[in-house]
Design a protein around this motif. Structure first.
Motif, PDB file in Angstrom:
ATOM      1  N   VAL A 189      40.998  30.782  43.185  1.00  0.00           N
ATOM      2  CA  VAL A 189      40.692  32.212  43.146  1.00  0.00           C
ATOM      3  C   VAL A 189      39.336  32.448  43.802  1.00  0.00           C
ATOM      4  CG1 VAL A 189      42.045  32.654  41.046  1.00  0.00           C
ATOM      5  CG2 VAL A 189      39.609  32.071  40.851  1.00  0.00           C
ATOM      6  N   LEU A 190      39.191  33.652  44.310  1.00  0.00           N
ATOM      7  CA  LEU A 190      37.918  34.156  44.833  1.00  0.00           C
ATOM      8  C   LEU A 190      37.668  35.444  44.070  1.00  0.00           C
ATOM      9  CD1 LEU A 190      35.641  34.365  47.053  1.00  0.00           C
ATOM     10  CD2 LEU A 190      37.281  35.698  48.368  1.00  0.00           C
ATOM     11  N   VAL A 191      36.501  35.567  43.450  1.00  0.00           N
ATOM     12  CA  VAL A 191      36.168  36.779  42.700  1.00  0.00           C
ATOM     13  C   VAL A 191      34.919  37.409  43.318  1.00  0.00           C
ATOM     14  CG1 VAL A 191      35.670  37.795  40.447  1.00  0.00           C
ATOM     15  CG2 VAL A 191      37.077  35.715  40.581  1.00  0.00           C
ATOM     16  N   ALA A 227      39.052  34.812  35.404  1.00  0.00           N
ATOM     17  CA  ALA A 227      38.173  35.123  34.273  1.00  0.00           C
ATOM     18  C   ALA A 227      37.357  33.896  33.864  1.00  0.00           C
ATOM     19  CB  ALA A 227      38.994  35.642  33.098  1.00  0.00           C
ATOM     20  N   ARG A 228      37.993  32.727  33.852  1.00  0.00           N
ATOM     21  CA  ARG A 228      37.306  31.490  33.477  1.00  0.00           C
ATOM     22  C   ARG A 228      36.195  31.160  34.465  1.00  0.00           C
ATOM     23  NH1 ARG A 228      38.301  26.882  35.624  1.00  0.00           N
ATOM     24  NH2 ARG A 228      40.480  27.255  36.131  1.00  0.00           N
ATOM     25  N   THR A 283      34.223  31.197  43.081  1.00  0.00           N
ATOM     26  CA  THR A 283      35.471  30.572  43.494  1.00  0.00           C
ATOM     27  C   THR A 283      35.803  29.454  42.517  1.00  0.00           C
ATOM     28  OG1 THR A 283      34.416  28.909  44.892  1.00  0.00           O
ATOM     29  CG2 THR A 283      35.055  30.977  45.956  1.00  0.00           C
ATOM     30  N   GLY A 284      37.068  29.102  42.465  1.00  0.00           N
ATOM     31  CA  GLY A 284      37.443  27.970  41.636  1.00  0.00           C
ATOM     32  C   GLY A 284      38.932  27.728  41.656  1.00  0.00           C
ATOM     33  N   VAL A 332      35.520  42.357  40.663  1.00  0.00           N
ATOM     34  CA  VAL A 332      35.088  42.896  39.381  1.00  0.00           C
ATOM     35  C   VAL A 332      33.850  43.754  39.634  1.00  0.00           C
ATOM     36  CG1 VAL A 332      33.702  40.850  38.780  1.00  0.00           C
ATOM     37  CG2 VAL A 332      34.561  42.344  36.972  1.00  0.00           C
ATOM     38  N   GLU A 333      33.881  44.978  39.104  1.00  0.00           N
ATOM     39  CA  GLU A 333      32.722  45.869  39.218  1.00  0.00           C
ATOM     40  C   GLU A 333      31.884  45.715  37.956  1.00  0.00           C
ATOM     41  OE1 GLU A 333      31.879  50.610  39.084  1.00  0.00           O
ATOM     42  OE2 GLU A 333      33.434  49.958  40.496  1.00  0.00           O
ATOM     43  N   VAL A 334      30.584  45.531  38.161  1.00  0.00           N
ATOM     44  CA  VAL A 334      29.672  45.320  37.033  1.00  0.00           C
ATOM     45  C   VAL A 334      28.452  46.225  37.181  1.00  0.00           C
ATOM     46  CG1 VAL A 334      30.387  42.901  36.755  1.00  0.00           C
ATOM     47  CG2 VAL A 334      28.413  43.435  38.185  1.00  0.00           C
ATOM     48  N   PRO A 335      27.749  46.478  36.066  1.00  0.00           N
ATOM     49  CA  PRO A 335      26.480  47.199  36.180  1.00  0.00           C
ATOM     50  C   PRO A 335      25.454  46.314  36.896  1.00  0.00           C
ATOM     51  CG  PRO A 335      27.069  46.821  33.853  1.00  0.00           C
ATOM     52  CD  PRO A 335      28.109  46.161  34.698  1.00  0.00           C
TER      53      PRO A 335
END
Length: 150
Positions: A10-12, A52-53, A37-38, A103-106
């Protein structure tokens, strides 16, 4: 002996609402900047669970499904595994399939790096972040952010 890596990952892409992107620098390759990535831990591990992990392991960010929500882009890339990392895979494995998430984060979210994997992080406007990535599939995903978060 350590088991071979599964050639599926995955690529996040981590970003803020105003398209600042978080990049992390690899500990084993100074100057190699990337998103999270992982690889899958098991062939039947759900992709969202892998994302998520890895997000949590590499940055300390927890996708709780409410405030922090992973988005599956339903996009995958197949690429040649860099020769420097091929020894981690079974003999003859030269390609990896990468599934893209974001993923959108503050902007003020605390970042806790896994020191054995990454040594520092930086927030950059998305165009600058894309330029800094060593991976072309990572750069391309970042360039697609404006279209993905509409």
């Amino acid at each position: 002996m350590k088991p071979y890596k599964i050639p599926e990952s995955v690529l996040v892409v981590i970003h803020t609402a105003d398209l600042q992107v978080l990049l992390i620098e690899r500990a084993d390759k100074p100057g190699f900047w990337q998103s999270v990535t992982g690889s899958l831990d098991a062939v039947d591990e759900p992709l969202a669970q892998t994302a998520a992990r890895e997000l949590s392991e590499e940055t300390g960010i927890v996708a709780d499904g409410e405030r922090i929500v992973l988005r599956d882009w339903h996009l995958s890339n197949i690429y040649e595994i860099y020769p420097v990392w091929r020894h981690r895979y079974a003999p003859g494995v030269t390609q990896n399939t990468e599934h893209v998430f974001s993923v959108e984060v503050p902007r003020d979210i605390p970042i806790v790096l896994a020191p054995r994997e990454h040594v520092q992080y930086v927030w950059l406007p998305y165009l600058e972040a894309a330029d800094r990535c060593f991976s072309s599939s990572n750069a391309e995903a970042i360039l697609q952010l404006p279209r993905q978060i509409v």
